[in-house]
Design an enzyme around this catalytic site. Structure first.
Site, mmCIF file in Angstrom:
data_model
loop_
_atom_site.group_PDB
_atom_site.id
_atom_site.type_symbol
_atom_site.label_atom_id
_atom_site.label_comp_id
_atom_site.label_asym_id
_atom_site.label_seq_id
_atom_site.Cartn_x
_atom_site.Cartn_y
_atom_site.Cartn_z
ATOM 1 N N SER A 42 -8.518 -50.561 76.388
ATOM 2 C CA SER A 42 -9.649 -49.712 76.506
ATOM 3 C C SER A 42 -9.177 -48.228 76.892
ATOM 4 O O SER A 42 -8.357 -47.888 76.295
ATOM 5 C CB SER A 42 -10.227 -50.485 77.769
ATOM 6 O OG SER A 42 -11.489 -49.789 78.005
ATOM 7 N N GLU B 262 -11.887 -50.766 68.402
ATOM 8 C CA GLU B 262 -12.615 -51.830 69.133
ATOM 9 C C GLU B 262 -13.469 -50.840 70.109
ATOM 10 O O GLU B 262 -13.344 -49.863 70.471
ATOM 11 C CB GLU B 262 -11.778 -52.705 69.967
ATOM 12 C CG GLU B 262 -11.038 -52.283 71.087
ATOM 13 C CD GLU B 262 -11.657 -51.882 72.248
ATOM 14 O OE1 GLU B 262 -12.667 -52.515 72.750
ATOM 15 O OE2 GLU B 262 -10.990 -50.950 73.220
ATOM 16 N N HIS C 240 -12.938 -55.885 73.998
ATOM 17 C CA HIS C 240 -13.375 -56.423 75.425
ATOM 18 C C HIS C 240 -13.638 -57.781 75.438
ATOM 19 O O HIS C 240 -15.041 -57.943 75.408
ATOM 20 C CB HIS C 240 -14.401 -55.376 75.903
ATOM 21 C CG HIS C 240 -13.889 -54.133 76.344
ATOM 22 N ND1 HIS C 240 -13.508 -53.100 75.454
ATOM 23 C CD2 HIS C 240 -13.692 -53.397 77.572
ATOM 24 C CE1 HIS C 240 -13.007 -51.820 76.009
ATOM 25 N NE2 HIS C 240 -13.159 -52.238 77.281
#
Length: 340
Positions: free
Chosen positions: A143, A240, A309
C-alpha cells in the site's frame, strides 16, 4: 640497522595492508549499480516494527507482535511508533529517523511497516540511502509503503519486498510464501490458487523476463517526476489498488503512459483492484480500461494476481529478476531474493 628497520616497517605495513585488502577490494568492486540482496531471516532474528505512514495504537502493536513472534522472531519497536501528528504516525523527521535507525541497528535483521495509509512520500528526502545500502536488510510492506520499497530499491539498489504489513492477516498462504522467500531463500513460482473471487483474467498472452517493480498504483503515480523511482527499461510492472473508481484507474494509467513508463516495460501484472467500482453509467469496465492501455504495448499481461489488499497475498521481491507467463498467470523468480 637503519635499512633493516625501514625494511621491517615496510614489511609490517604491507602485512597489515594485506589483511585489510579483501575488505577494501570487495568494497571497491561493488558498483553503485549492483543490486544488493538482504540476508535471509532465521529463527530468533529480530524484526524492527515502524509506523512510517498512518497512525497505530497499542492494540495494533500487540497483534503485530503476536504475528511476528509466531514466526519465531523477536520484535523491536521504533522509538516513535506510537507518535501522532494529525493523521500521521508522528512528524516526518521522526518517522524517517525510525526507519534510518532500524537499518543502522546491527541487532535488527529485518524491518516491517505496521500499516499503510499515507505519509511515506513525505519522508523520502529524509532517508539515508547510503547508510541503507551499507546495512542491507529485509524491508517489507505494501500500500503506501510502496514509496519506501521503490525509493530504496532505486537509490540504495536494495531488493525490497511488497508483502504483508505487520497488521495484515497472516494466514497460512501468506506466511507460506513469506517463509519460502525470506527464510528459505527459495526462488519460487507464484501462482494463484483461484480461490473465491481471486481469478486470473488474461489481457495479452506471452512470456517475458525482466526486473520486477511496482506496488500500489495511486502511490506509484504520485511519485512520477520524482528522483525516487527505479529504471523502467524492460521491467515487469505490477500494480494493485483499493477503493478507486475505474475512471481513476484509467487516469493513473494514463499518467504512467504520458510519463513514458508504460512504453518501456516488458510485461504487466495488475494484482487486485479491491472494492473498485465502475461508477455511474455510462462507463468502462476495468478490463476494458486495462485492454485499451496495455494491448497496444504488445507485451504479456494479466489481471488478478494475488497481490494487494487481500488476505491471501504473495511476498513480491521488488528489484528481482523474474519470468512471467501471462497465459498461466505465473511469476517465476529466476534467483533467490535474499542471501544465505
Amino acid at each position: 640497522m637503519l635499512i633493516n628497520r625501514r625494511q621491517f616497517l615496510t614489511s609490517l605495513g604491507l602485512s597489515i595492508l594485506a589483511v585489510q585488502m579483501p575488505t577494501l577490494t570487495a568494497q571497491s568492486k561493488l558498483s553503485p549499480n549492483t543490486i544488493i540482496k538482504p540476508p535471509r531471516l532465521r529463527i530468533g532474528d529480530t524484526v524492527g516494527l515502524i509506523a512510517p505512514a498512518g497512525i497505530v495504537d497499542d492494540e495494533d502493536i500487540a497483534a503485530a507482535q503476536r504475528s511476528v513472534s509466531g514466526l519465531g522472531l523477536k520484535v523491536k519497536l521504533g522509538a516513535h511508533i506510537l507518535d501522532r501528528y494529525g493523521y500521521l504516525a508522528g512528524k516526518d523527521v521522526d518517522r524517517a529517523e525510525d526507519l534510518n535507525a532500524m537499518f543502522s541497528d546491527r541487532a535488527v535483521n529485518a524491518i516491517i511497516a505496521m500499516r499503510g495509509g499515507w505519509g511515506c512520500n513525505r519522508i523520502l528526502p529524509l532517508l539515508d540511502y547510503t547508510s541503507i545500502r551499507s546495512h542491507p536488510k529485509i524491508l517489507m510492506g505494501y500500500s503506501d509503503i510502496t514509496s519506501l520499497l521503490l525509493a530504496i530499491n532505486a537509490r540504495s539498489r536494495l531488493i525490497t519486498f511488497h508483502g504483508p504489513v505487520a497488521t495484515s492477516t497472516w494466514n497460512q498462504l501468506t506466511t507460506d510464501y513469506l517463509q519460502r522467500i525470506l527464510f528459505n531463500g527459495e526462488a519460487v513460482t507464484m501462482q494463484n490458487l483461484n480461490i473465491g473471487d481471486v481469478q486470473v483474467e488474461l489481457i495479452a498472452p506471452g512470456k517475458a523476463r525482466g526486473k520486477l517493480v511496482g506496488g500500489n498504483l495511486s502511490v506509484l503515480s504520485a511519485m512520477v517526476g520524482s528522483p525516487y523511482l527505479p529504471s523502467w527499461n524492460k521491467s515487469i510492472l505490477f500494480v494493485e489498488e483499493i477503493s478507486e473508481d475505474v475512471y481513476r484507474v484509467d487516469r493513473m494509467l494514463t499518467q504512467l503512459k504520458n510519463a513514458g513508463i508504460l512504453n518501456q516495460i516488458a510485461g504487466f501484472i495488475f494484482g487486485q483492484c479491491t472494492n473498485c467500482a465502475s461508477g455511474d453509467e455510462p462507463n468502462f469496465t476495468l478490463m476494458q480500461v486495462l485492454q485499451e492501455h496495455i494491448i497496444p504495448l504488445g507485451i504479456p499481461a494479466w489481471y488478478g494476481s494475488m497481490i494487494g489488499h487481500i488476505k491471501d497475498k504473495f511476498t513480491v521481491p521488488v528489484g528481482a529478476e523474474v519470468e512471467i507467463n501471462a497465459n498461466a498467470g505465473t511469476i517465476q523468480m529466476l534467483d533467490a531474493a535474499v542471501n544465505s
